[in-house]
Enzyme design. Structure first.
Site, PDB file in Angstrom:
ATOM      1  N   THR A 188      54.182  35.517 -18.097  1.00 45.99           N
ATOM      2  CA  THR A 188      54.991  36.569 -17.488  1.00 45.99           C
ATOM      3  C   THR A 188      54.304  37.142 -16.256  1.00 45.99           C
ATOM      4  O   THR A 188      54.960  37.599 -15.322  1.00 45.99           O
ATOM      5  CB  THR A 188      55.245  37.683 -18.524  1.00 45.99           C
ATOM      6  N   TYR A 200      46.387  30.669 -26.756  1.00 42.45           N
ATOM      7  CA  TYR A 200      47.776  30.894 -26.339  1.00 42.45           C
ATOM      8  C   TYR A 200      48.559  29.594 -26.514  1.00 42.45           C
ATOM      9  O   TYR A 200      48.365  28.640 -25.768  1.00 42.45           O
ATOM     10  CB  TYR A 200      47.745  31.324 -24.878  1.00 42.45           C
ATOM     11  N   LYS A 242      48.013  33.248 -30.481  1.00 43.20           N
ATOM     12  CA  LYS A 242      49.338  33.712 -30.037  1.00 43.20           C
ATOM     13  C   LYS A 242      50.301  32.571 -30.326  1.00 43.20           C
ATOM     14  O   LYS A 242      50.299  31.558 -29.626  1.00 43.20           O
ATOM     15  CB  LYS A 242      49.286  34.036 -28.545  1.00 43.20           C
TER      16      LYS A 242
END
Lengths: 307, 307
Positions: A49, A136, A164
């Site tokens: 993001t 991630y 994550k």
């Protein structure tokens, strides 16, 4: 329904707004200040993001420095993913120097990566930094899919503190079973955090300790409410609030969360028009209008006063 | 079988060899000199095979400069693909300054790209450079799939001189039909080149004007023979030679052409062990042994003397 975890934390992923394809420092600072004021537990800059993949080394270091300064007491984590290990190491060094309190590392790929490539990447980066590392897993952008066994292999590295994961099954029991399966594969000190905002409430209720949240980076208030509801043992309230945001999750599914949050931030005046790095043009006019309508309805329906 | 094209050119894609994760300048120079001596028609550095995606701006500029100097009269093209348009523009400027005679640009992606994003990327880069641009369609690494209509839209931009397509159908008539379909969609001055080495001979026979070849960057002789056979109106000879290399094409399909050519170059002493950028570890011992065996058999069976 499974019992709520003792602690549910919200880690917010802000955009890195650009203006004329250059870092919009003032807008970034305002966005980060707003997240800290809204009560998020942590902030991760330079994730997907935060357009980390598109920024050069100097821009990335500057983003971390600005965010750390703007976040006050709220810890800032920094994405350090790169196609090349040497670049991830350089970004990690810069992030530490800029005051980051943790690193987020995805196995970003151009050539497809093997499990061994990925395990060595994490070994190399964790060995070179004193900062805690969040693993991630974002197959939609990295094109790498972790097996549960590889979660275990990477999570066993000293320095890895959290995974994550990219969502949980929709069924609450299946979700809890999946989170439990991952927890069995990783050391007990390693957290399991959910991403995929539509799964945020469900993931926390299923036993994830953290929600790594895109929406919290742009509209933090509803995400804070969801997280607090889970933390305070009110899972039904969390699910109700998440359901209220369903039109946003639908937009995310259709356009990807980045283009939608960028359009939302531009609509709300948090970022200048065209805030994404080129070649990403962002949404067209009709889709932007739809995003604006959904955002306005979500904010109008807020229990608390709109900030 | 369709008639052979008037001109069939071989554009060779060399590795960018590293040593201890740094540019191995001497090895790069030797590789490029070897390609020029073998009679390839052009050389493209910093494509997927040249690890362009992993190198920083200074490394990329240096690679182009070294290759231009080493290639003598053979024109050198430079890959300038990047996740961000601004970086592709910078690489294009550097490539021109270093003496490149053409640019290769792929729509490299992290966030999925739209057709509009890609069309604007090519418009921005072609507008900023005087060098001819080859449109590089490589969905396996870029995750972007061109439609034939988008080929037409991008090929209409001033400065676009060629499309690098990712293979052709196995059936010769279907292959010729596909190439004809693309030619109908693009201006007549825009070439259509085939990649995917297993399809090199078939693509040239089907009417592609250029073979953008991975194997020609490491084992140029058989690729030169294939290209000359097509050019001289001996398509059966081209197919026979390509068939002789089938064990290589099989290895490419199983491991990806980059890991196989890196192992081949290391086996032949053209590159130091571990010549790929980390996190790419390259093939394991058993697969390396298989590559070495295949390469030795291919070279032992050569009609000409091994160089």
């Amino acid at each position: 329904m499974p019992s709520a975890p003792a602690r549910a934390a919200l880690n917010a992923f802000p955009l890195t707004p650009l203006r004329d394809d250059r870092l919009d420092e003032a807008a970034l600072v305002r966005i980060v200040e707003r997240l800290a004021a809204a009560g998020v537990d942590a902030i991760t800059v330079l994730g997907s993001t935060g357009s980390g993949a598109y920024l050069d080394r100097a821009e990335r270091a500057r983003v971390v420095r600005l965010a750390v300064d703007a976040a006050g007491d709220v810890p800032v984590h920094a994405g350090v993913s790169a196609l090349r290990t040497a670049h991830a190491l350089a970004f990690a060094e810069d992030a530490a120097a800029a005051g980051a309190r943790g690193l987020l590392l995805a196995p970003q790929s151009y050539q497809p990566l093997t499990d061994d490539d990925v395990a060595h990447l994490y070994a190399d980066v964790t060995a070179a930094t004193e900062l805690p590392v969040v693993v991630y897993d974002n197959p939609g952008t990295t094109r790498f899919t972790f097996s549960t066994a590889l979660y275990g292999r990477v999570a066993a590295l000293p320095g890895v503190v959290s995974l994550k994961i990219p969502g949980v099954p929709a069924d609450p029991w299946a979700a809890a079973e999946r989170v439990a399966e991952i927890r069995t594969a990783v050391p007990t000190h390693v957290g399991v955090g959910v991403s995929g905002d539509a799964f945020g409430a469900a993931g926390l209720i299923a036993g994830c300790d953290t929600w790594y949240s895109v929406i919290a980076g742009t509209l933090p208030e509803p995400a804070v409410r969801i997280t607090r509801a889970v933390r305070e043992g009110r899972p039904a309230d969390a699910l109700t609030e998440s359901e209220r945001l369903a039109p946003l999750w639908d937009l995310f599914a259709r356009h990807g969360s980045l283009r939608v949050t960028a359009a939302a931030a531009e609509h709300l005046g948090h970022a200048a028009p065209g805030c994404l790095p080129r070649p990403l043009l962002g949404l067209g006019p009709a889709d932007r209008a739809e995003v604006a309508g959904v955002v306005d309805r979500v904010l109008d329906g807020e229990p608390a006063t709109r900030p």
